[in-house]
Design a protein around this motif. Sequence first.
Motif, PDB file in Angstrom:
ATOM      1  N   LEU A 113       0.813  -1.211   0.000  1.00 50.83           N
ATOM      2  CA  LEU A 113       0.000   0.000   0.000  1.00 50.83           C
ATOM      3  C   LEU A 113       0.848   1.263   0.000  1.00 50.83           C
ATOM      4  O   LEU A 113       0.310   2.366  -0.147  1.00 50.83           O
ATOM      5  N   SER A 114       2.165   1.111   0.202  1.00 48.22           N
ATOM      6  CA  SER A 114       3.055   2.269   0.215  1.00 48.22           C
ATOM      7  C   SER A 114       4.468   1.791  -0.101  1.00 48.22           C
ATOM      8  O   SER A 114       4.730   0.593  -0.198  1.00 48.22           O
ATOM      9  N   ASN A 115       5.370   2.740  -0.246  1.00 48.13           N
ATOM     10  CA  ASN A 115       6.763   2.414  -0.551  1.00 48.13           C
ATOM     11  C   ASN A 115       7.383   1.604   0.598  1.00 48.13           C
ATOM     12  O   ASN A 115       7.334   2.035   1.755  1.00 48.13           O
ATOM     13  N   PRO A 116       8.005   0.463   0.296  1.00 50.37           N
ATOM     14  CA  PRO A 116       8.531  -0.402   1.371  1.00 50.37           C
ATOM     15  C   PRO A 116       9.959  -0.083   1.802  1.00 50.37           C
ATOM     16  O   PRO A 116      10.551  -0.854   2.561  1.00 50.37           O
ATOM     17  N   GLN A 117      10.523   1.038   1.364  1.00 47.83           N
ATOM     18  CA  GLN A 117      11.934   1.302   1.647  1.00 47.83           C
ATOM     19  C   GLN A 117      12.238   1.293   3.143  1.00 47.83           C
ATOM     20  O   GLN A 117      13.299   0.830   3.562  1.00 47.83           O
ATOM     21  N   HIS A 118      11.317   1.789   3.972  1.00 42.74           N
ATOM     22  CA  HIS A 118      11.603   1.818   5.413  1.00 42.74           C
ATOM     23  C   HIS A 118      11.733   0.413   5.992  1.00 42.74           C
ATOM     24  O   HIS A 118      12.420   0.211   6.994  1.00 42.74           O
ATOM     25  N   ILE A 119      11.078  -0.570   5.362  1.00 43.03           N
ATOM     26  CA  ILE A 119      11.235  -1.960   5.795  1.00 43.03           C
ATOM     27  C   ILE A 119      12.666  -2.429   5.509  1.00 43.03           C
ATOM     28  O   ILE A 119      13.303  -3.081   6.344  1.00 43.03           O
ATOM     29  N   PHE A 120      13.174  -2.069   4.339  1.00 42.98           N
ATOM     30  CA  PHE A 120      14.532  -2.480   3.981  1.00 42.98           C
ATOM     31  C   PHE A 120      15.582  -1.736   4.798  1.00 42.98           C
ATOM     32  O   PHE A 120      16.668  -2.271   5.050  1.00 42.98           O
ATOM     33  N   ASP A 121      15.272  -0.516   5.205  1.00 45.29           N
ATOM     34  CA  ASP A 121      16.176   0.194   6.113  1.00 45.29           C
ATOM     35  C   ASP A 121      16.309  -0.578   7.427  1.00 45.29           C
ATOM     36  O   ASP A 121      17.410  -0.715   7.979  1.00 45.29           O
ATOM     37  N   LYS A 122      15.199  -1.094   7.930  1.00 49.33           N
ATOM     38  CA  LYS A 122      15.212  -1.924   9.140  1.00 49.33           C
ATOM     39  C   LYS A 122      15.948  -3.240   8.875  1.00 49.33           C
ATOM     40  O   LYS A 122      16.765  -3.693   9.689  1.00 49.33           O
ATOM     41  N   PHE A 123      15.674  -3.837   7.724  1.00 55.78           N
ATOM     42  CA  PHE A 123      16.253  -5.122   7.359  1.00 55.78           C
ATOM     43  C   PHE A 123      17.772  -5.038   7.270  1.00 55.78           C
ATOM     44  O   PHE A 123      18.480  -6.018   7.526  1.00 55.78           O
ATOM     45  N   SER A 124      18.299  -3.869   6.896  1.00 61.12           N
ATOM     46  CA  SER A 124      19.745  -3.725   6.717  1.00 61.12           C
ATOM     47  C   SER A 124      20.526  -4.014   7.989  1.00 61.12           C
ATOM     48  O   SER A 124      21.723  -4.314   7.940  1.00 61.12           O
ATOM     49  N   GLU A 125      19.878  -3.953   9.139  1.00 55.87           N
ATOM     50  CA  GLU A 125      20.542  -4.146  10.428  1.00 55.87           C
ATOM     51  C   GLU A 125      20.585  -5.610  10.858  1.00 55.87           C
ATOM     52  O   GLU A 125      21.253  -5.939  11.847  1.00 55.87           O
ATOM     53  N   TYR A 126      19.876  -6.498  10.129  1.00 50.62           N
ATOM     54  CA  TYR A 126      19.683  -7.867  10.611  1.00 50.62           C
ATOM     55  C   TYR A 126      19.923  -8.899   9.514  1.00 50.62           C
ATOM     56  O   TYR A 126      19.971  -8.577   8.327  1.00 50.62           O
ATOM     57  N   SER A 127      20.039 -10.149   9.935  1.00 50.97           N
ATOM     58  CA  SER A 127      20.126 -11.278   9.008  1.00 50.97           C
ATOM     59  C   SER A 127      18.750 -11.813   8.651  1.00 50.97           C
ATOM     60  O   SER A 127      18.504 -12.249   7.524  1.00 50.97           O
ATOM     61  N   ILE A 128      17.855 -11.823   9.640  1.00 50.27           N
ATOM     62  CA  ILE A 128      16.507 -12.392   9.494  1.00 50.27           C
ATOM     63  C   ILE A 128      15.515 -11.347   9.982  1.00 50.27           C
ATOM     64  O   ILE A 128      15.713 -10.743  11.040  1.00 50.27           O
ATOM     65  N   LEU A 129      14.464 -11.113   9.217  1.00 53.74           N
ATOM     66  CA  LEU A 129      13.479 -10.103   9.583  1.00 53.74           C
ATOM     67  C   LEU A 129      12.110 -10.742   9.775  1.00 53.74           C
ATOM     68  O   LEU A 129      11.583 -11.402   8.871  1.00 53.74           O
ATOM     69  N   LEU A 130      11.531 -10.539  10.962  1.00 50.51           N
ATOM     70  CA  LEU A 130      10.209 -11.050  11.295  1.00 50.51           C
ATOM     71  C   LEU A 130       9.226  -9.901  11.489  1.00 50.51           C
ATOM     72  O   LEU A 130       9.628  -8.786  11.836  1.00 50.51           O
ATOM     73  N   THR A 131       7.957 -10.184  11.288  1.00 53.41           N
ATOM     74  CA  THR A 131       6.901  -9.232  11.623  1.00 53.41           C
ATOM     75  C   THR A 131       5.948  -9.899  12.598  1.00 53.41           C
ATOM     76  O   THR A 131       5.684 -11.098  12.520  1.00 53.41           O
ATOM     77  N   GLU A 132       5.436  -9.114  13.528  1.00 56.07           N
ATOM     78  CA  GLU A 132       4.573  -9.667  14.567  1.00 56.07           C
ATOM     79  C   GLU A 132       3.147  -9.894  14.076  1.00 56.07           C
ATOM     80  O   GLU A 132       2.650  -9.169  13.229  1.00 56.07           O
ATOM     81  N   GLU A 133       2.503 -10.903  14.660  1.00 61.11           N
ATOM     82  CA  GLU A 133       1.067 -11.057  14.495  1.00 61.11           C
ATOM     83  C   GLU A 133       0.376  -9.987  15.336  1.00 61.11           C
ATOM     84  O   GLU A 133       0.949  -9.472  16.293  1.00 61.11           O
ATOM     85  N   ARG A 134      -0.865  -9.674  15.001  1.00 61.52           N
ATOM     86  CA  ARG A 134      -1.588  -8.619  15.711  1.00 61.52           C
ATOM     87  C   ARG A 134      -2.832  -9.182  16.386  1.00 61.52           C
ATOM     88  O   ARG A 134      -3.949  -8.770  16.128  1.00 61.52           O
ATOM     89  N   TYR A 135      -2.625 -10.171  17.243  1.00 62.20           N
ATOM     90  CA  TYR A 135      -3.741 -10.728  17.997  1.00 62.20           C
ATOM     91  C   TYR A 135      -4.155  -9.747  19.095  1.00 62.20           C
ATOM     92  O   TYR A 135      -3.311  -9.139  19.739  1.00 62.20           O
ATOM     93  N   THR A 136      -5.427  -9.622  19.321  1.00 62.02           N
ATOM     94  CA  THR A 136      -5.905  -8.763  20.405  1.00 62.02           C
ATOM     95  C   THR A 136      -7.073  -9.424  21.128  1.00 62.02           C
ATOM     96  O   THR A 136      -7.847 -10.165  20.527  1.00 62.02           O
ATOM     97  N   GLY A 137      -7.189  -9.121  22.432  1.00 61.30           N
ATOM     98  CA  GLY A 137      -8.365  -9.538  23.200  1.00 61.30           C
ATOM     99  C   GLY A 137      -8.663 -11.012  23.105  1.00 61.30           C
ATOM    100  O   GLY A 137      -7.839 -11.866  23.427  1.00 61.30           O
ATOM    101  N   GLN A 138      -9.875 -11.321  22.619  1.00 60.29           N
ATOM    102  CA  GLN A 138     -10.352 -12.702  22.606  1.00 60.29           C
ATOM    103  C   GLN A 138      -9.557 -13.601  21.659  1.00 60.29           C
ATOM    104  O   GLN A 138      -9.712 -14.817  21.673  1.00 60.29           O
ATOM    105  N   TYR A 139      -8.692 -13.033  20.831  1.00 58.07           N
ATOM    106  CA  TYR A 139      -7.949 -13.837  19.876  1.00 58.07           C
ATOM    107  C   TYR A 139      -6.547 -14.200  20.364  1.00 58.07           C
ATOM    108  O   TYR A 139      -5.760 -14.768  19.624  1.00 58.07           O
ATOM    109  N   ASP A 140      -6.222 -13.841  21.596  1.00 60.97           N
ATOM    110  CA  ASP A 140      -4.884 -14.125  22.111  1.00 60.97           C
ATOM    111  C   ASP A 140      -4.543 -15.615  22.084  1.00 60.97           C
ATOM    112  O   ASP A 140      -3.372 -15.988  21.957  1.00 60.97           O
ATOM    113  N   TYR A 141      -5.546 -16.462  22.212  1.00 60.40           N
ATOM    114  CA  TYR A 141      -5.286 -17.901  22.212  1.00 60.40           C
ATOM    115  C   TYR A 141      -4.662 -18.371  20.901  1.00 60.40           C
ATOM    116  O   TYR A 141      -4.003 -19.422  20.837  1.00 60.40           O
ATOM    117  N   LEU A 142      -4.841 -17.597  19.828  1.00 60.33           N
ATOM    118  CA  LEU A 142      -4.297 -17.991  18.534  1.00 60.33           C
ATOM    119  C   LEU A 142      -2.769 -18.064  18.553  1.00 60.33           C
ATOM    120  O   LEU A 142      -2.169 -18.819  17.789  1.00 60.33           O
TER     121      LEU A 142
END
Length: 214
Positions: A113-142
């Motif tokens: 939905l937008s330019n991903p360059q800021h993701i690659f700026d973050k990626f430049s610092e690491y070997s492996i890049l993960l993104t978090e799941e966004r479970y909230t409230g009643q879905y925490d069990y997932l």
Amino acid sequence: MKHNYCTVYSKSYLYMGLILYNSLLKNDQDFCLYLFCMDDEAFSIMDRLSLDHIKLINLKDVEMEDHELQVSKSNRTEKEYSWTIKGSVLLYLFKHFEALDHIIWLDGDLKFLSNPQHIFDKFSEYSILLTEERYTGQYDYLSKIYGLYQLGFIGFKRDDHSLECLNWYRERLIEWCHEKPLDGKWSDQRYAVNWPTQFKGVGIVEDIGVNLTP
């Protein structure tokens, strides 16, 4: 810097691939999408389209080199098999494309939905890049079933830390990758729950706008 992505599609899912591709055309100035086709029809269709910035690969090429992956196919649904191949195809790319210094795996139903360059700026610092799941409230069990990280978007550099992780991940996926967990065995995402402590060089994207799910 060229941004390298990979994904996988069957014929029935190609329309999603065109949505992803068009979103990259709109938002990324310099990219290559390595597209693995799960069947000959998907490969033929994409080959006839001759789209720029796409490198087509028939999944059969990977299976020919990875016998254990090919054997696992017989007891997986199409969706489960599309998860199972992740480690194998990423290792295949690093093996056959020597100039490839990084790759980001994209699940087939993603779009930018937008330019991903800021993701690659973050990626430049690491070997492996993960993104978090966004479970909230009643879905925490997932998180107990699917883990803490959304592996529909995951990055690997060409270095020892990534290759160690990918070889371990490939073995786990081939051993067991089904929707229903069994005795500590899972689908693709749950296996990554300990990566930040299990492997070196793991970074986690904290921006809630990255890999946002419904």
